[in-house]
Design a protein around this motif. Structure first.
Motif, PDB file in Angstrom:
ATOM      1  N   THR A 126       0.812  -1.217   0.000  1.00 52.80           N
ATOM      2  CA  THR A 126       0.000   0.000   0.000  1.00 52.80           C
ATOM      3  C   THR A 126       0.845   1.266   0.000  1.00 52.80           C
ATOM      4  O   THR A 126       0.298   2.364  -0.046  1.00 52.80           O
ATOM      5  N   GLY A 127       2.161   1.137   0.089  1.00 57.86           N
ATOM      6  CA  GLY A 127       3.007   2.319   0.095  1.00 57.86           C
ATOM      7  C   GLY A 127       4.398   2.000   0.590  1.00 57.86           C
ATOM      8  O   GLY A 127       4.767   0.825   0.755  1.00 57.86           O
ATOM      9  N   PRO A 128       5.212   3.020   0.839  1.00 51.35           N
ATOM     10  CA  PRO A 128       6.597   2.816   1.269  1.00 51.35           C
ATOM     11  C   PRO A 128       6.695   2.025   2.572  1.00 51.35           C
ATOM     12  O   PRO A 128       5.781   2.040   3.403  1.00 51.35           O
ATOM     13  N   VAL A 129       7.833   1.337   2.730  1.00 44.76           N
ATOM     14  CA  VAL A 129       8.107   0.607   3.974  1.00 44.76           C
ATOM     15  C   VAL A 129       8.476   1.620   5.054  1.00 44.76           C
ATOM     16  O   VAL A 129       9.344   2.463   4.859  1.00 44.76           O
ATOM     17  N   HIS A 130       7.801   1.552   6.206  1.00 47.82           N
ATOM     18  CA  HIS A 130       8.131   2.507   7.269  1.00 47.82           C
ATOM     19  C   HIS A 130       9.022   1.878   8.336  1.00 47.82           C
ATOM     20  O   HIS A 130       9.200   0.656   8.386  1.00 47.82           O
ATOM     21  N   ASN A 376      11.042   1.699  17.226  1.00 51.25           N
ATOM     22  CA  ASN A 376      10.612   3.071  17.466  1.00 51.25           C
ATOM     23  C   ASN A 376      11.799   4.006  17.302  1.00 51.25           C
ATOM     24  O   ASN A 376      12.955   3.605  17.451  1.00 51.25           O
ATOM     25  N   LEU A 377      11.511   5.235  17.007  1.00 56.63           N
ATOM     26  CA  LEU A 377      12.518   6.283  17.018  1.00 56.63           C
ATOM     27  C   LEU A 377      12.338   7.128  18.260  1.00 56.63           C
ATOM     28  O   LEU A 377      11.254   7.170  18.838  1.00 56.63           O
ATOM     29  N   PRO A 378      13.397   7.796  18.736  1.00 58.32           N
ATOM     30  CA  PRO A 378      13.247   8.659  19.904  1.00 58.32           C
ATOM     31  C   PRO A 378      12.094   9.636  19.688  1.00 58.32           C
ATOM     32  O   PRO A 378      11.970  10.258  18.643  1.00 58.32           O
ATOM     33  N   GLY A 379      11.214   9.741  20.691  1.00 61.13           N
ATOM     34  CA  GLY A 379      10.044  10.597  20.553  1.00 61.13           C
ATOM     35  C   GLY A 379       8.799   9.792  20.277  1.00 61.13           C
ATOM     36  O   GLY A 379       7.684  10.289  20.409  1.00 61.13           O
ATOM     37  N   GLY A 380       8.990   8.500  19.853  1.00 58.08           N
ATOM     38  CA  GLY A 380       7.849   7.611  19.684  1.00 58.08           C
ATOM     39  C   GLY A 380       6.903   7.986  18.576  1.00 58.08           C
ATOM     40  O   GLY A 380       5.687   7.925  18.729  1.00 58.08           O
ATOM     41  N   GLU A 381       7.425   8.390  17.406  1.00 55.06           N
ATOM     42  CA  GLU A 381       6.553   8.764  16.306  1.00 55.06           C
ATOM     43  C   GLU A 381       5.654   7.601  15.925  1.00 55.06           C
ATOM     44  O   GLU A 381       6.074   6.457  15.863  1.00 55.06           O
ATOM     45  N   GLY A 382       4.389   7.904  15.645  1.00 57.17           N
ATOM     46  CA  GLY A 382       3.450   6.885  15.215  1.00 57.17           C
ATOM     47  C   GLY A 382       3.672   6.532  13.761  1.00 57.17           C
ATOM     48  O   GLY A 382       4.242   7.295  13.000  1.00 57.17           O
ATOM     49  N   MET A 383       3.206   5.347  13.375  1.00 59.56           N
ATOM     50  CA  MET A 383       3.407   4.870  12.008  1.00 59.56           C
ATOM     51  C   MET A 383       2.066   4.466  11.418  1.00 59.56           C
ATOM     52  O   MET A 383       1.384   3.599  11.959  1.00 59.56           O
ATOM     53  N   SER A 384       1.651   5.071  10.315  1.00 56.17           N
ATOM     54  CA  SER A 384       0.415   4.688   9.650  1.00 56.17           C
ATOM     55  C   SER A 384       0.497   5.041   8.179  1.00 56.17           C
ATOM     56  O   SER A 384       0.514   6.218   7.826  1.00 56.17           O
ATOM     57  N   THR A 389       1.350   9.044   8.012  1.00 55.73           N
ATOM     58  CA  THR A 389       2.229   9.538   9.071  1.00 55.73           C
ATOM     59  C   THR A 389       3.370   8.561   9.272  1.00 55.73           C
ATOM     60  O   THR A 389       3.298   7.399   8.878  1.00 55.73           O
ATOM     61  N   GLY A 390       4.433   9.025   9.929  1.00 55.19           N
ATOM     62  CA  GLY A 390       5.528   8.136  10.261  1.00 55.19           C
ATOM     63  C   GLY A 390       6.768   8.403   9.446  1.00 55.19           C
ATOM     64  O   GLY A 390       6.781   9.194   8.517  1.00 55.19           O
ATOM     65  N   ILE A 391       7.839   7.706   9.816  1.00 59.38           N
ATOM     66  CA  ILE A 391       9.137   7.841   9.167  1.00 59.38           C
ATOM     67  C   ILE A 391       9.360   6.631   8.282  1.00 59.38           C
ATOM     68  O   ILE A 391       9.191   5.490   8.694  1.00 59.38           O
ATOM     69  N   MET A 392       9.745   6.875   7.039  1.00 62.57           N
ATOM     70  CA  MET A 392       9.967   5.791   6.099  1.00 62.57           C
ATOM     71  C   MET A 392      11.366   5.191   6.275  1.00 62.57           C
ATOM     72  O   MET A 392      12.300   5.876   6.674  1.00 62.57           O
ATOM     73  N   LEU A 393      11.499   3.914   5.936  1.00 59.11           N
ATOM     74  CA  LEU A 393      12.778   3.227   6.032  1.00 59.11           C
ATOM     75  C   LEU A 393      13.824   3.905   5.150  1.00 59.11           C
ATOM     76  O   LEU A 393      14.998   4.004   5.532  1.00 59.11           O
TER      77      LEU A 393
END
Length: 590
Positions: A126-130, A376-384, A389-393
């Motif tokens: 469904t989209g990029p790997v996070h 997780n990354l420091p700060g606990g960003e959510g992934m969706s 939202t979230g940080i991609m690999l």
């Protein structure tokens, strides 16, 4: 040689116990503490004390009297230490370890003539790997590497969810909306970043549009799902137009790790060939099938699972797990063993799947699942992916390479930069160290433990991290280059291992000897983090040798020099092959 020594010790203990007419089922073999000069120890005297009516030290002494060390090849002495039997290595143990370690494939175990399919990653297209999902391809790839080195015939599979509601929504949105309807530009010039915007737009529309519009959209989505279920070729091609494009972009991301696959197995395969329907029919005929509110379900309480498994919806369509059951029966028909790497949110599903396979008569002993917690990354960003939202690999890997380049640059003085390393070298090292730092930091942790990725720790050249271990390999290569041998050159192996007599040399040889046994145990346990632990221990052993035992100094005896060069070559093969299991590059210079 550690495996050979262990086998010899096992046989010696079993023989002694048999002669004393004592049970041989538990030999109590273990690795002794660091301050004990033995390679192996046995605590079997604890178990036998009551049966023999003697204290553990007395039992240990009696057992020692039953073992003739002169009959052993790899054991020089057997000493008792209270209740323990300590087995000390012979000269042959060290000599054969040194010779074996200079082989390029050192650590690889004999062919087991057993096929294994390792399924991992399998993220929905469904989209990029996070980042949250990064653990799956990294752990999965390491597990596959580990099993391959341990002698299994391994295939790496990605199971593609191309038949679920998410893909139906994606297909409908891709066909419904145009570029002008999208609210943002693509984050990266690659196809999955472009197309995920349609998926996000579709989900937003279904949440925000008026009731009539949503009903019309849901009808179209349902038509796609029904078309897939019916095996309609036109519907299949519509969905694949989206799936294949997104999957192509995801593959480019995964190849950066690298995590490569032998086959991408689509779940629609098991709908189109009739195996999903055939399996559902078999399930309905079992005594565990119940019909509730029009949906067919399985009662799995006999397997300790309270929640029923729905395998057919009220409209007659199958579910992901139904198709995955057909997928797993295909695995059992094709391979001797199946290993699946899954997120911790799939534990119930995995239990239901295994129980259902069991009730259908499959040998579930051939099935193993590895569950991992999120990154997780420091700060606990959510992934969706759905909400965007979230940080991609990709972003994590880019930053890892940039940070590694800064670290490498800071360690180079002008002389080294001008004489030995050009910009291409720095780029190569930054890539090897950056990607290696991410992989190593993730795979070195037990999968069930959550990870918060910390840059400072992952890229610390002085701590027990990827750069720390990679530097050991680079140091070995540097010594061999300086000796005029080079990495690919032939080192003299006909050397006298007895000349390696210092504690640091012997400790390093003992550590090298353990490597095949580490591979064996890690493969049996499906735990590649054991190999990562070994690399840190190996790094400490080699650095101790490097500090205390000069190899190329003018005052080193030529024969000692040759023996130490062989030890360096054995060290290089050991650490390179261990890093290879983890999927971490072994730089020749840093």
């Amino acid at each position: 040689m550690f495996i050979a020594l262990r086998t010899e010790v096992e046989a010696a203990l079993e023989g002694a116990l048999s002669r004393l007419e004592l049970p041989t089922d538990d030999l109590g073999i273990e690795e002794p503490p660091e301050d004990v000069p033995a390679v192996l120890a046995s605590s079997v005297a604890f178990r036998l004390a009551g049966e023999m009516g003697a204290t553990p030290p007395q039992v240990a002494a009696q057992l020692a009297d039953e073992i003739d060390v002169d009959d052993l090849t790899y054991v020089a002495r057997l000493e008792t230490q209270g209740p323990y039997l300590n087995f000390l290595p012979s000269d042959a143990y060290f000599a054969e370890t040194l010779a074996a370690g200079t082989d390029d494939d050192y650590g690889a175990l004999p062919d087991r003539d057993t096929s294994v399919v390792v399924e991992h990653t399998s993220a929905n297209p469904t989209g990029p790997v996070h980042v949250g999902r990064a653990r799956n391809p990294i752990v999965g790839d390491a597990v596959a590497n580990l099993l391959e080195v341990a002698g299994y015939n391994v295939e790496r599979h990605y199971y593609v969810n191309d038949a679920g509601r998410q893909m139906a929504v994606f297909t409908w949105a891709y066909e419904t909306f145009g570029e002008d309807d999208l609210e943002s530009d693509s984050d990266r010039d690659r196809i999955e970043y472009d197309l995920v915007r349609y998926y996000q737009k579709g989900n937003a529309y279904l949440e925000e549009a008026d009731e009539e519009a949503v009903e019309a959209a849901e009808a179209e989505i349902q038509t796609i799902l029904q078309g897939l279920e019916a095996g309609d070729e036109a519907t299949y091609e519509r969905v694949q137009a989206v799936v294949d494009q997104v999957l192509g972009g995801m593959r480019e991301c995964l190849e950066r790790l690298p995590a490569e696959f032998d086959e991408f197995v689509k779940e629609t395969r098991f709908m189109r060939d009739g195996s999903t329907q055939e399996l559902a029919d078999r399930l309905r005929e079992t005594e565990y099938a119940v019909l509730e509110e029009g949906a067919w379900q399985l009662d799995l309480e006999e397997w300790g699972i309270e929640k029923k498994l729905v395998f057919l919806r009220s409209d007659g369509t199958s579910l992901y797990t139904t198709r995955d059951l057909a997928h797993h029966e295909w695995k059992f028909d094709t391979y001797d063993r199946a290993v699946t790497v899954l997120g911790e949110d799939h534990k119930l599903q995995a239990r239901q799947l295994e129980a259902t396979l069991d009730l259908l008569g499959n040998d579930t002993d051939a099935l193993d699942s590895i569950h991992f917690s999120w990154v997780n990354l420091p700060g606990g960003e959510g992934m969706s992916t759905r909400r965007g939202t979230g940080i991609m690999l990709d972003d994590l890997l880019d930053e890892a390479i940039d940070r590694a380049r800064d670290e490498v640059e800071s360690r180079l003085d002008d002389r080294i930069r001008d004489d030995d390393l050009d910009d291409a070298d720095v780029d190569r090292i930054a890539h090897q160290v950056g990607i290696g730092a991410v992989r190593y930091d993730i795979v070195s942790k037990q999968p069930t433990k959550g990870i918060t990725f910390e840059w400072e720790q992952a890229l610390d050249f002085e701590a027990q991290s990827a750069p720390y271990v990679q530097y050991v390999h680079a140091r070995c290569c540097g010594i061999l280059d300086e000796a005029g041998i080079g990495v690919d050159g032939d080192v003299e192996t006909e050397v006298d291992a007895d000349l390696l007599e210092t504690d640091a040399e012997r400790h390093l040889l003992e550590t090298i000897a353990r490597f095949p046994a580490v591979i064996e145990e890690a493969a049996d346990d499906l735990e590649p983090h054991q190999v990562a632990t070994f690399t840190r221990e190996f790094g400490e052993a080699f650095n101790g040798f490097y500090r205390e035992c000069p190899v190329l100094a003018d005052d080193v005896d030529p024969e000692v020099r040759e023996a130490r060069l062989a030890l360096v070559a054995a060290s290089r093969h050991t650490i390179a092959n261990a890093l290879g299991v983890l999927g971490v590059a072994a730089p020749e210079s840093m």
